[in-house]
Design a protein around this motif. Structure first.
Motif, PDB file in Angstrom:
ATOM      1  N   ASP A 193      42.293  35.361  40.967  1.00 24.99           N
ATOM      2  CA  ASP A 193      43.000  35.380  39.435  1.00 24.99           C
ATOM      3  C   ASP A 193      41.639  34.753  38.650  1.00 24.99           C
ATOM      4  OD1 ASP A 193      45.403  35.734  40.420  1.00 24.99           O
ATOM      5  OD2 ASP A 193      46.101  33.805  39.920  1.00 24.99           O
ATOM      6  N   ASP A 194      41.920  35.147  37.198  1.00 25.85           N
ATOM      7  CA  ASP A 194      40.850  35.016  36.337  1.00 25.85           C
ATOM      8  C   ASP A 194      39.608  35.668  36.220  1.00 25.85           C
ATOM      9  OD1 ASP A 194      42.612  32.833  35.721  1.00 25.85           O
ATOM     10  OD2 ASP A 194      41.290  30.987  36.450  1.00 25.85           O
TER      11      ASP A 194
ATOM     12  N   PHE B 113      36.711  35.701  33.405  1.00 22.85           N
ATOM     13  CA  PHE B 113      36.675  34.399  32.717  1.00 22.85           C
ATOM     14  C   PHE B 113      35.270  33.984  32.443  1.00 22.85           C
ATOM     15  CE2 PHE B 113      39.559  30.575  32.217  1.00 22.85           C
ATOM     16  CZ  PHE B 113      38.755  29.848  31.680  1.00 22.85           C
TER      17      PHE B 113
ATOM     18  N   MET C 143      41.197  39.220  33.429  1.00 23.15           N
ATOM     19  CA  MET C 143      41.886  38.893  32.062  1.00 23.15           C
ATOM     20  C   MET C 143      40.923  39.646  30.954  1.00 23.15           C
ATOM     21  SD  MET C 143      40.940  34.949  32.866  1.00 23.15           S
ATOM     22  CE  MET C 143      41.838  33.886  31.725  1.00 23.15           C
TER      23      MET C 143
ATOM     24  N   ASN D 175      46.854  37.069  29.545  1.00 27.07           N
ATOM     25  CA  ASN D 175      46.394  35.647  29.495  1.00 27.07           C
ATOM     26  C   ASN D 175      46.676  35.418  27.842  1.00 27.07           C
ATOM     27  OD1 ASN D 175      44.817  33.569  28.681  1.00 27.07           O
ATOM     28  ND2 ASN D 175      43.143  34.663  28.299  1.00 27.07           N
TER      29      ASN D 175
ATOM     30  N   HIS E  15      48.792  34.407  33.282  1.00 24.31           N
ATOM     31  CA  HIS E  15      47.945  33.269  33.517  1.00 24.31           C
ATOM     32  C   HIS E  15      48.373  32.162  33.067  1.00 24.31           C
ATOM     33  CE1 HIS E  15      44.167  31.177  33.532  1.00 24.31           C
ATOM     34  NE2 HIS E  15      44.103  30.807  32.381  1.00 24.31           N
ATOM     35  N   SER E  16      48.458  30.981  33.861  1.00 24.75           N
ATOM     36  CA  SER E  16      48.552  29.557  33.458  1.00 24.75           C
ATOM     37  C   SER E  16      50.002  29.237  33.056  1.00 24.75           C
ATOM     38  CB  SER E  16      47.705  29.357  32.281  1.00 24.75           C
ATOM     39  OG  SER E  16      47.649  27.598  32.276  1.00 24.75           O
TER      40      SER E  16
ATOM     41  N   HIS F  68      41.395  31.067  43.058  1.00 21.52           N
ATOM     42  CA  HIS F  68      40.515  31.071  41.972  1.00 21.52           C
ATOM     43  C   HIS F  68      38.995  31.047  42.327  1.00 21.52           C
ATOM     44  CE1 HIS F  68      44.396  29.561  40.285  1.00 21.52           C
ATOM     45  NE2 HIS F  68      44.056  30.479  39.371  1.00 21.52           N
TER      46      HIS F  68
ATOM     47  N   SER G  65      37.659  25.031  31.180  1.00 21.50           N
ATOM     48  CA  SER G  65      38.879  25.078  32.242  1.00 21.50           C
ATOM     49  C   SER G  65      38.836  23.780  32.594  1.00 21.50           C
ATOM     50  CB  SER G  65      38.280  26.235  33.209  1.00 21.50           C
ATOM     51  OG  SER G  65      39.355  25.932  34.365  1.00 21.50           O
TER      52      SER G  65
END
Length: 267
Positions: A10-11, A14, A37, A64, A139-140, A218, A230
């Protein structure tokens, strides 16, 4: 039934340092998916790096709504952005559940705005890669309005989506989000994955009744942007180290668990 495991980085996009680590996790470890993302400034770097280093990698969309700037014009998605046109951070959101420790604010996002930005990020993904993703996820933060927007976009674009509940069609096999409901999930997320988490099967892969399962990691290096933007920092490095541990890959082989990406779920 042979178990199949998707391991997502993921990410992706970023930051540049994170991109390098995620690609290493794909090259040398158990990572099978790079989840991009597409709205982030380092997304083009990630896509170009993947095209050069791992051209066969399955890039998917990590939608995101809480980091950086939107793809949409801010005035078109007012519930998602502050006066500077930046996404509200997750702690500013109002959670669906009063006991939610992450979303402790009063911002309520609309289904319409979430749908608009999801479509915008899908189209940005296509601009960057040359194709539509075969999967997207959030995301998140996920709430009922995001889930509704995701369902709408998934059905419109015919793209597999992981949300609660999973979008079901005859086009793909169901995928089990193996971390959902796992009491160890937040602990592992916060500290980073350790080899013993796999060896002791703390995710419950072996007992899963599903053929297709997914783990989100991650794995990446940390730079100033990650440190400044982050709360997940050293855990990323630990995820990368464990993902590249030869013993972890051997454990999966010993237990006849096949590493796959999202292309394999389509019938």
């Amino acid at each position: 039934m042979r178990k199949k495991l998707i391991v997502s980085a993921d990410d992706f996009g970023f930051s540049e340092a994170y991109n390098y680590g995620a690609v290493k996790g794909y090259q040398e470890g158990i990572i099978t998916v790079l989840s991009l993302m597409s709205n982030m400034a380092s997304a083009p770097h990630g896509v170009n790096l993947a095209k050069r280093e791992v051209p066969k990698a399955n890039l998917v969309l990590h939608t995101n709504f809480v980091q950086g700037k939107p793809v949409s014009e801010p005035e078109h998605i007012r519930s998602l952005v502050n006066e500077k046109g930046q996404f509200y951070r997750s702690y500013e959101w109002k959670g669906d559940n009063p006991s939610d420790k992450k979303c402790i604010g009063n911002i309520v996002v609309t289904v319409e705005d979430c749908y608009k930005e999801t479509v915008a990020q899908i189209n940005r993904f296509r601009e960057l890669t040359g194709y539509y993703p075969n999967h997207f996820e959030g995301h998140s933060v996920i709430n009922k309005n995001i889930s509704a927007a995701f369902h709408q976009a998934a059905m419109e674009f015919h793209i597999h989506c992981m949300t609660e509940p999973e979008v079901e069609t005859e086009k793909w096999h169901p995928v089990h989000e193996i971390m959902t409901g796992n009491p160890l999930f937040m602990e592992i997320l916060d500290r980073g994955l350790r080899p013993e988490d796999i060896y002791e099967d703390r995710f419950g892969i072996l007992n899963s009744p599903y053929e297709y399962n997914i783990i989100h990691l991650h794995p990446g290096y940390v730079d100033a942007y990650i440190l400044d933007n982050s709360s997940l920092t050293t855990a990323r490095c630990r995820d990368l180290q464990t993902a590249c541990d030869p013993g972890v890959k051997q454990w999966l082989l010993d237990h006849d668990i096949e590493l796959v990406d999202f292309s394999s779920i389509y019938k």
